[in-house]
Design a protein around this motif. Structure first.
Motif, PDB file in Angstrom:
ATOM      1  N   TYR A 112       0.829  -1.210   0.000  1.00 20.35           N
ATOM      2  CA  TYR A 112       0.000   0.000   0.000  1.00 20.35           C
ATOM      3  C   TYR A 112       0.859   1.254   0.000  1.00 20.35           C
ATOM      4  CZ  TYR A 112      -4.369   2.447   0.602  1.00 20.35           C
ATOM      5  OH  TYR A 112      -5.462   3.254   0.385  1.00 20.35           O
ATOM      6  N   LEU A 113       1.975   1.207   0.733  1.00 16.84           N
ATOM      7  CA  LEU A 113       2.867   2.363   0.768  1.00 16.84           C
ATOM      8  C   LEU A 113       3.413   2.660  -0.627  1.00 16.84           C
ATOM      9  CD1 LEU A 113       4.316   4.441   2.595  1.00 16.84           C
ATOM     10  CD2 LEU A 113       6.177   2.778   2.824  1.00 16.84           C
ATOM     11  N   ASP A 114       3.823   1.621  -1.351  1.00 18.12           N
ATOM     12  CA  ASP A 114       4.368   1.815  -2.698  1.00 18.12           C
ATOM     13  C   ASP A 114       3.296   2.261  -3.687  1.00 18.12           C
ATOM     14  OD1 ASP A 114       6.859   1.115  -1.820  1.00 18.12           O
ATOM     15  OD2 ASP A 114       6.762  -0.945  -2.519  1.00 18.12           O
ATOM     16  N   ARG A 115       2.045   1.992  -3.342  1.00 10.48           N
ATOM     17  CA  ARG A 115       0.952   2.392  -4.226  1.00 10.48           C
ATOM     18  C   ARG A 115       0.584   3.862  -4.036  1.00 10.48           C
ATOM     19  NH1 ARG A 115      -4.742  -0.825  -3.960  1.00 10.48           N
ATOM     20  NH2 ARG A 115      -3.300  -2.564  -4.173  1.00 10.48           N
ATOM     21  N   LEU A 158      -4.536  17.657 -13.344  1.00  7.75           N
ATOM     22  CA  LEU A 158      -5.137  16.614 -14.165  1.00  7.75           C
ATOM     23  C   LEU A 158      -4.110  15.560 -14.571  1.00  7.75           C
ATOM     24  CD1 LEU A 158      -8.040  16.210 -14.944  1.00  7.75           C
ATOM     25  CD2 LEU A 158      -7.573  17.250 -17.174  1.00  7.75           C
ATOM     26  N   VAL A 159      -2.888  15.978 -14.883  1.00  2.52           N
ATOM     27  CA  VAL A 159      -1.821  15.024 -15.209  1.00  2.52           C
ATOM     28  C   VAL A 159      -1.534  14.134 -14.001  1.00  2.52           C
ATOM     29  CG1 VAL A 159       0.653  14.802 -15.712  1.00  2.52           C
ATOM     30  CG2 VAL A 159      -0.741  16.432 -17.004  1.00  2.52           C
ATOM     31  N   PHE A 160      -1.429  14.742 -12.817  1.00  2.00           N
ATOM     32  CA  PHE A 160      -1.205  13.962 -11.604  1.00  2.00           C
ATOM     33  C   PHE A 160      -2.352  12.979 -11.376  1.00  2.00           C
ATOM     34  CE2 PHE A 160      -2.184  13.498  -7.045  1.00  2.00           C
ATOM     35  CZ  PHE A 160      -1.062  12.761  -6.661  1.00  2.00           C
ATOM     36  N   ALA A 161      -3.590  13.435 -11.577  1.00  2.00           N
ATOM     37  CA  ALA A 161      -4.759  12.575 -11.371  1.00  2.00           C
ATOM     38  C   ALA A 161      -4.733  11.385 -12.324  1.00  2.00           C
ATOM     39  CB  ALA A 161      -6.041  13.381 -11.555  1.00  2.00           C
ATOM     40  N   TRP A 162      -4.350  11.617 -13.582  1.00  2.00           N
ATOM     41  CA  TRP A 162      -4.237  10.525 -14.556  1.00  2.00           C
ATOM     42  C   TRP A 162      -3.177   9.523 -14.119  1.00  2.00           C
ATOM     43  CZ3 TRP A 162      -6.732   8.328 -18.414  1.00  2.00           C
ATOM     44  CH2 TRP A 162      -7.732   9.042 -19.076  1.00  2.00           C
ATOM     45  N   GLY A 163      -2.023  10.027 -13.684  1.00  3.46           N
ATOM     46  CA  GLY A 163      -0.956   9.132 -13.257  1.00  3.46           C
ATOM     47  C   GLY A 163      -1.326   8.338 -12.019  1.00  3.46           C
ATOM     48  N   ALA A 164      -1.986   9.002 -11.062  1.00  2.00           N
ATOM     49  CA  ALA A 164      -2.428   8.309  -9.851  1.00  2.00           C
ATOM     50  C   ALA A 164      -3.440   7.219 -10.198  1.00  2.00           C
ATOM     51  CB  ALA A 164      -3.048   9.303  -8.872  1.00  2.00           C
TER      52      ALA A 164
END
Length: 443
Positions: free
Chosen positions: A42-45, A64-70
Motif C-alpha cells: 500500500y505504501l508503494d501504491r 489533471l496530469v497527476f490525477a491521470w498518473g495516480a
C-alpha cells in the motif's frame, strides 16, 4: 466415525482448547507477516501523494496530469486482477505472492526515473499490472485458514496495514523529501527508491515463509490440522448445500455485481482521500515534514476503529449495518469537510471520514466469502476487487478534474461523497444472510 463427527461430539472444553490453540498459532504465524507485506504494497501504491508535493512542480505536472498518473495504476490492476488471482489458486500463495512483491518493488523504485508525462503514465500502469492479485489473493488465502466467525477480525488485522501505512509512512515520506539534493537526487527520487527496496527483499522471504495450505503446515499439530479441516469442510458443505457455484456462475452473479458496485464506492472514497489529503494538508501552510505528521492523524483513528468495529461485527454476527453505516458516515463527513475552511475542523471531518472508511474495510470482505469457496471464490473476489478498484482511478481523477475546473479541492470532496453514499444504500438494499454465513450442516 468421521473426523467432523468426532470433533462435533467432543466436549466443549476440549473443542475450545483445540480451537483457541489453532487460531492462535495461525494468527501469530500469518497475520504479522501478511500485514507487513500489505504495508509495503500500500505504501508503494500511494506514496505518490507525498512525492507530488515536490515532484509535480519539478516536472510541471498539472492537477489533471497527476490525477491521470495516480489513477492509471488501477487500469493495469483491473485488467490483470482476475487472471492473477486464478494463478494464485493454481500455483500456490507462496510462489505467486512472492512474484507479485518482487516485481512491484522493482517498478516502484523505478518511479524515481520518471522524467515526464509518458514515463509517469507507463510506470504507474506497470505498477498496477505487477501488483494485480495481491490483495484479493490474500483475502482468498485467509479463507483457507480461518472459519467464518473469525474472518472479520483477522481480515481487519491484515488490512490494518492500509491505515498504518499512512500513520507510519506519511511522516517517513515527508522526511524523505528532505533528502533533496543528496547525491544529486531529488527528495522524491529517494522516496521511491527507499520505499521500493523493502518490497523486493520481503518478496524473496515470502517464497520460503508462507505455507500454501493448512495440510502442509508443519507448525500445526496433527490435532490442530484435523480440527481446522473438519471446521472448514463443514462450512464449505453448508455453502454448497444451498448452491454450488461454478466460476462462470459466480462471476455473473447479481450478488457479485452488487458487491463490486459497493466496493467501487468504498474505494473511490479511500483513494480520493489518500492521494489528495497530503496536498489538502500542505495548503494549511505546513512544511513537508509537518504535512506528513498531520496527514497521519485520520489514519491513526481509523486504525483503532477498524479493529474494534470488526471484532464487534464478529461478536454480534451482523454484517449489513457494520458495512453500510460506516459508508454513509464517510459520505456525510466528506460532504461536511467540503464546506469547512478552518484547518482544525477540516481535519476533524476528514478524521471521521477515515474512521468510516476503515470500519467498512475489514467487514466488507466477509460478505462474498460467506457464500463462495474454491475457484468460484478466487474469481469472484478478484472481480469485486478489480471493478471496485476502478474507482481508484475515478476517485482521484474526479477530485483532480474538479480542482482544475474550480481551483478548489474541497469541491471535489463534495462530489466524491456521492460514491460512498450510494454504496451504503446498496448495502442496506441488498442485505446479507448472516445465518447462512455461520451455518453448519444439519442446522
Amino acid at each position: 466415525m468421521s473426523q467432523s463427527a468426532t470433533f462435533a461430539g467432543s466436549s466443549k472444553s476440549t473443542r475450545s482448547a483445540i480451537e483457541n490453540s489453532t487460531i492462535r498459532a495461525i494468527s501469530w504465524r500469518l497475520i504479522p507477516f501478511l500485514a507487513l507485506a500489505y504495508f509495503f504494497s500500500y505504501l508503494d501504491r500511494v506514496n505518490l501523494g507525498f512525492a507530488a508535493l515536490t515532484m509535480n512542480a519539478d516536472l510541471k505536472f498539472s492537477p489533471l496530469v497527476f490525477a491521470w498518473g495516480a489513477g492509471i495504476f488501477f487500469i493495469g490492476y483491473f485488467i490483470f486482477e482476475v487472471p492473477s488471482n486464478l494463478a494464485l489458486e493454481k500455483f500456490g500463495a507462496s510462489r505467486w505472492i512472492a512474484r507479485i512483491m518482487v516485481t512491484w518493488g522493482i517498478i516502484s523504485a523505478l518511479m524515481a526515473t520518471v522524467s515526464g508525462e509518458t514515463s509517469f503514465y507507463v510506470l504507474r500502469f506497470l505498477l498496477g499490472v505487477a501488483e494485480a492479485g495481491f490483495f484479493p489473493g490474500i483475502i482468498l488465502y485467509l479463507t483457507y485458514w480461518y472459519p467464518a466467525e473469525y474472518r472479520g477480525r483477522f481480515i481487519a488485522a491484515f488490512a490494518i496495514a492500509v491505515p498504518v501505512s499512512t500513520v507510519i509512512g506519511a511522516p517517513i515520506s515527508g522526511l524523505l523529501l528532505g533528502l533533496d539534493g543528496f547525491m544529486g537526487l531529488k527528495g522524491w527520487h529517494w522516496l521511491f527508491i527507499i520505499e521500493g527496496i523493502p518490497s523486493v527483499l520481503l518478496g524473496i522471504v515470502t517464497w520460503f515463509y508462507l505455507t500454501d495450505r493448512p495440510e502442509k503446515a508443519d507448525w500445526l499439530s496433527a490435532e490442530q490440522k484435523a480440527w481446522l479441516k473438519a471446521k472448514l469442510d463443514s462450512e464449505i458443505a453448508a455453502k454448497q448445500a444451498v448452491k454450488h457455484f461454478s466460476l462462470g456462475e459466480a462471476l455473473s452473479s447479481p450478488k457479485v455485481i452488487a458487491l463490486s458496485l459497493i466496493y467501487f464506492g468504498f474505494v473511490g472514497a479511500l483513494y480520493g482521500m489518500q492521494f489528495w489529503l497530503p496536498q489538502i494538508v500542505k495548503a494549511f501552510g505546513l512544511t513537508n515534514a509537518q504535512t506528513g505528521f498531520v496527514t497521519a492523524i485520520p489514519y491513526l483513528f481509523g486504525t483503532i476503529a477498524m479493529i474494534l468495529w470488526a471484532r464487534h461485527s464478529d461478536a454480534t454476527r451482523e454484517r449489513v449495518m457494520h458495512v453500510g453505516a460506516p459508508l454513509i458516515l464517510t459520505a456525510i463527513a466528506l460532504a461536511v469537510s467540503s464546506y469547512l475552511t478552518d484547518p482544525t475542523m477540516t481535519m476533524v471531518a476528514l478524521t471521521v471520514a477515515a474512521i468510516g472508511v476503515f470500519c467498512c474495510f475489514g467487514v466488507f470482505w466477509t460478505l462474498p466469502t460467506a457464500w463462495l469457496s474454491g475457484t468460484a471464490a478466487a474469481g469472484a473476489i478478484a472481480l469485486i476487487n478489480s471493478i471496485g478498484n476502478l474507482a481508484g482511478f475515478g476517485g482521484p481523477y474526479l477530485i483532480g478534474w474538479v480542482k482544475e475546473a474550480t481551483g478548489q479541492t474541497s469541491t471535489g470532496l463534495l462530489v466524491l461523497a456521492i460514491l460512498p453514499l450510494i454504496a451504503g444504500i446498496l448495502v442496506f438494499v441488498g442485505g446479507h444472510e448472516s445465518k447462512h454465513e455461520f451455518a453448519e450442516p444439519g442446522r
